[in-house]
Design a protein around this motif. Structure first.
Motif, mmCIF file in Angstrom:
data_model
loop_
_atom_site.group_PDB
_atom_site.id
_atom_site.type_symbol
_atom_site.label_atom_id
_atom_site.label_comp_id
_atom_site.label_asym_id
_atom_site.label_seq_id
_atom_site.Cartn_x
_atom_site.Cartn_y
_atom_site.Cartn_z
ATOM 1 N N VAL A 190 38.604 15.014 88.841
ATOM 2 C CA VAL A 190 38.801 14.032 87.759
ATOM 3 C C VAL A 190 38.328 14.638 86.428
ATOM 4 N N CYS A 222 44.109 11.531 74.633
ATOM 5 C CA CYS A 222 42.946 10.765 75.120
ATOM 6 C C CYS A 222 41.934 11.719 75.764
ATOM 7 N N GLY A 223 40.678 11.308 75.728
ATOM 8 C CA GLY A 223 39.622 11.981 76.499
ATOM 9 C C GLY A 223 39.491 13.455 76.155
ATOM 10 N N THR A 224 39.420 14.260 77.192
ATOM 11 C CA THR A 224 39.275 15.699 77.013
ATOM 12 C C THR A 224 40.443 16.275 76.215
ATOM 13 N N SER A 225 41.638 15.753 76.431
ATOM 14 C CA SER A 225 42.806 16.255 75.689
ATOM 15 C C SER A 225 42.647 15.964 74.191
ATOM 16 N N GLU A 263 30.443 11.900 82.526
ATOM 17 C CA GLU A 263 31.437 11.470 83.512
ATOM 18 C C GLU A 263 31.057 11.844 84.943
ATOM 19 N N LYS A 267 31.664 15.722 79.740
ATOM 20 C CA LYS A 267 31.580 16.264 81.099
ATOM 21 C C LYS A 267 30.317 15.741 81.774
ATOM 22 N N THR A 274 49.591 9.728 81.176
ATOM 23 C CA THR A 274 48.625 8.795 80.583
ATOM 24 C C THR A 274 49.365 7.736 79.761
ATOM 25 N N THR A 332 48.512 16.143 76.960
ATOM 26 C CA THR A 332 48.163 15.406 78.169
ATOM 27 C C THR A 332 48.307 16.300 79.398
ATOM 28 N N GLN A 333 47.212 16.441 80.116
ATOM 29 C CA GLN A 333 47.234 17.247 81.337
ATOM 30 C C GLN A 333 48.259 16.685 82.303
ATOM 31 N N SER A 334 48.129 15.402 82.595
ATOM 32 C CA SER A 334 48.958 14.778 83.635
ATOM 33 C C SER A 334 50.378 14.508 83.158
ATOM 34 N N SER A 392 38.233 17.137 83.754
ATOM 35 C CA SER A 392 39.176 18.190 83.355
ATOM 36 C C SER A 392 38.412 19.430 82.885
HETATM 37 O O1 M6R Z 1 46.112 13.603 81.718
HETATM 38 P P1 M6R Z 1 45.531 13.462 80.334
HETATM 39 O O2 M6R Z 1 45.207 14.753 79.712
HETATM 40 O O3 M6R Z 1 46.418 12.628 79.428
HETATM 41 O O4 M6R Z 1 44.190 12.657 80.535
HETATM 42 C C1 M6R Z 1 43.429 12.237 79.441
HETATM 43 C C2 M6R Z 1 42.057 11.761 79.871
HETATM 44 O O5 M6R Z 1 42.167 10.656 80.734
HETATM 45 C C3 M6R Z 1 41.244 12.858 80.565
HETATM 46 O O6 M6R Z 1 41.141 14.010 79.789
HETATM 47 C C4 M6R Z 1 39.832 12.364 80.901
HETATM 48 O O7 M6R Z 1 39.093 12.171 79.716
HETATM 49 C C5 M6R Z 1 39.139 13.360 81.845
HETATM 50 N N1 M6R Z 1 38.635 12.682 82.997
HETATM 51 C C6 M6R Z 1 38.025 14.117 81.191
HETATM 52 O O8 M6R Z 1 37.420 15.012 82.059
#
Ligand code: M6R
Length: 373
Positions: free
Chosen positions: A156, A58-61, A246, A243, A110, A105-107, A158
Motif C-alpha cells: 500500500v 493524490c498522496g505520494t503522487s 501510514e 511513509k 484513483t 497516478t500509480q494505479s 508507494s
Molecule cells: O495510484 P495513485 O498514485 O493515484 O495513488 C495515490 C495515493 O492514493 C497513494 O499515493 C497513497 O498516498 C499511497 N498509499 C502513499 O504511499
C-alpha cells in the motif's frame, strides 16, 4: 513472490534501481541529445506553445508532482501549478488550450485523479498521464501517456512508483524543454548522463539498509516525528512523513525548513526526532544557499535539544559534527538527489513499522487504490 524479502514494501524499495532503468530505457539518446516519448494525440505545435502546466494527483503522487514543478520550471521554463486532484475537480480551475494538464497516478484508477483528468478534457485542455498501470483508466483516457515501468506495486505504501514518477517528470521536463527550444542537444545530453547514472547511485544508497534498521531501534517508540527540507527536498520531507505515518501510525509532519520560525519550532524538545533532508550539489549556487540555510535550521533544532537525523551528501563533514545521526547519499544534481534522499526515509519508516509490529504491506484503514471518494 516476495523474492526473499520479508515484505513487499522492502522488495519494492530494493527494486528502485531496476524500476528507474526500465523507465529510462528507450526514451533517452546520448547520441542525439534527445528524449523520445510515445506518440501522443497532442500535436507538436501544442507542445511548442504551452504557456502553463497544471499537475493534479493524490498522496505520494502529489509529492512527486511537487518535485516535478521544480524540475519543469527549471528545465522547460514553464510555470507549473500543483493541485490535489480532490481540490482541482471541485475548484472551477482556470484552464485553456495552452495549459497542459498532467495527472500522476500509480494505479491509474484513483477516483479523484481520474475525475480531474476528465474535468480537464471537458474544458478542452490537452491532458497527459504519468501512470504505472498500462490499460488503466488514466492511461486509456489521457491524450498522452508516459508509463513508469516500475512493475506491479503491491505494498500500500508507494515507493518504487514514486521514484519512477520523478524520473518520468524529469523526462517530461526535458521533452518540453527540447520542444520549446530552451534546451540544446548538449543540455539534454548532460541531463541524460545524470539520469543514466542514477540507478547505480540508488544501489549504493540501498547499502544503508542495515544502518537504518539499526537506527530504528532508537526511534521506534517516538510518538511524533518532524521532517524538514528546502527546495526539491521539501516534498521529500513530506513523503518521508507520509511513509512513517501510514505504515507505523506515528504522527509525523513535514515542513519547509524555512517555516520553522513561523510555528513548528514550538514543537521541538528532547523527545522529538527531526529528520533533515539536506543533500547539497557542490557548485550549484542555489543548492549551496539552501544547504547553508538548512544548516542554520539544524543549529536551531540543536539549541532546543532536538535530536537530528540528517540525510546529507557523502563527505559532508559540517553536518557530521552537529547531527546525532548522519545518513550519506551519493553526490548528485540537486533534483536527482531528491530520488536518492527518499530511499533512507522509506527504509527508516519500514524498519520502525516492523519493530512496532505493524502490518507493513496492509496498513489499517488504507487501500492500495482509492477508487471511491
Ligand atoms: O495510484 P495513485 O498514485 O493515484 O495513488 C495515490 C495515493 O492514493 C497513494 O499515493 C497513497 O498516498 C499511497 N498509499 C502513499 O504511499
Amino acid at each position: 513472490e516476495k523474492g526473499g524479502f520479508k515484505h513487499f514494501m522492502l522488495k519494492e524499495i530494493h527494486e528502485q534501481p531496476r524500476a528507474i532503468r526500465e523507465t529510462l530505457a528507450g526514451r533517452v539518446s546520448l547520441d542525439d541529445g534527445r528524449v523520445y516519448l510515445d506518440p501522443t494525440k497532442i500535436p507538436d505545435s501544442a507542445w511548442e506553445g504551452f504557456r502553463r502546466v497544471v499537475i493534479a494527483a493524490c498522496g505520494t503522487s502529489w509529492h512527486a508532482a511537487l518535485v516535478g514543478k521544480s524540475v519543469i520550471e527549471e528545465l522547460a521554463r514553464l510555470p507549473v501549478e500543483v493541485d490535489y486532484a480532490s481540490e482541482f475537480r471541485y475548484r472551477n480551475p482556470l484552464l485553456d488550450e495552452h495549459t497542459l494538464v498532467v495527472v500522476i497516478t500509480q494505479s491509474g484508477e484513483t477516483a479523484d485523479t481520474v475525475a480531474a483528468l476528465r474535468e480537464a478534457k471537458h474544458r478542452g485542455c490537452p491532458t497527459f498521464a504519468i501512470c504505472n498501470v498500462p490499460g488503466s483508466m488514466a492511461a486509456r483516457e489521457a491524450d498522452g501517456v508516459l508509463l513508469t515501468h516500475a512493475g506491479p506495486e503491491i505494498s500500500v505504501a508507494s515507493t518504487k512508483a514514486f521514484t519512477s514518477q520523478i524520473v518520468a517528470l524529469y523526462l517530461l521536463a526535458l521533452y518540453l524543454g527540447q520542444h520549446r527550444a530552451v534546451l540544446s542537444a548538449a543540455d539534454v545530453r548532460a541531463h541524460v548522463e545524470q539520469l543514466l547514472a542514477l540507478p547505480t547511485k540508488l544501489e549504493a544508497t540501498l547499502g544503508q539498509d542495515a544502518a537504518l534498521a539499526e537506527l530504528s531501534k532508537e526511534f521506534f517508540r517516538a510518538s511524533d516525528f518532524l521532517y524538514l527540507g528546502r527546495g526539491v527536498h521539501f516534498p521529500i520531507a513530506l513523503e518521508g512523513a507520509l511513509k512513517l505515518k501510514e505504515i507505523s501510525y506515528i504522527h509525523a509532519e513535514g515542513f519547509p525548513a524555512g517555516e520553522m520560525k513561523h510555528g513548528p519550532n514550538a514543537l521541538i524538545d528532547e523527545r522529538l526526532p527531526v529528520v533533515m533532508v539536506m543533500p547539497r550539489e557542490a557548485g550549484n549556487p542555489a543548492s549551496e544557499v539552501r544547504y547553508e540555510k538548512t544548516l542554520s535550521n539544524l543549529q536551531e533544532v540543536k539549541a532546543r535539544d532536538g535530536c537530528v537525523i540528517a540525510i546529507v551528501t557523502e563527505g559532508d563533514t559540517q553536518t557530521a559534527t552537529l547531527a546525532e545521526h548522519v545518513i550519506p547519499v551519493p553526490a548528485a544534481s540537486d533534483a536527482l538527489s531528491a530520488v536518492l534522499a527518499v530511499v533512507p526515509l522509506q527504509l527508516l519508516a519500514y524498519h520502525i513499522a516492523v519493530r512496532r509490529g505493524c502490518d507493513v504491506d496492509q496498513p489499517r484503514n488504507l487501500a492500495k487504490s482509492v477508487t471511491v471518494e
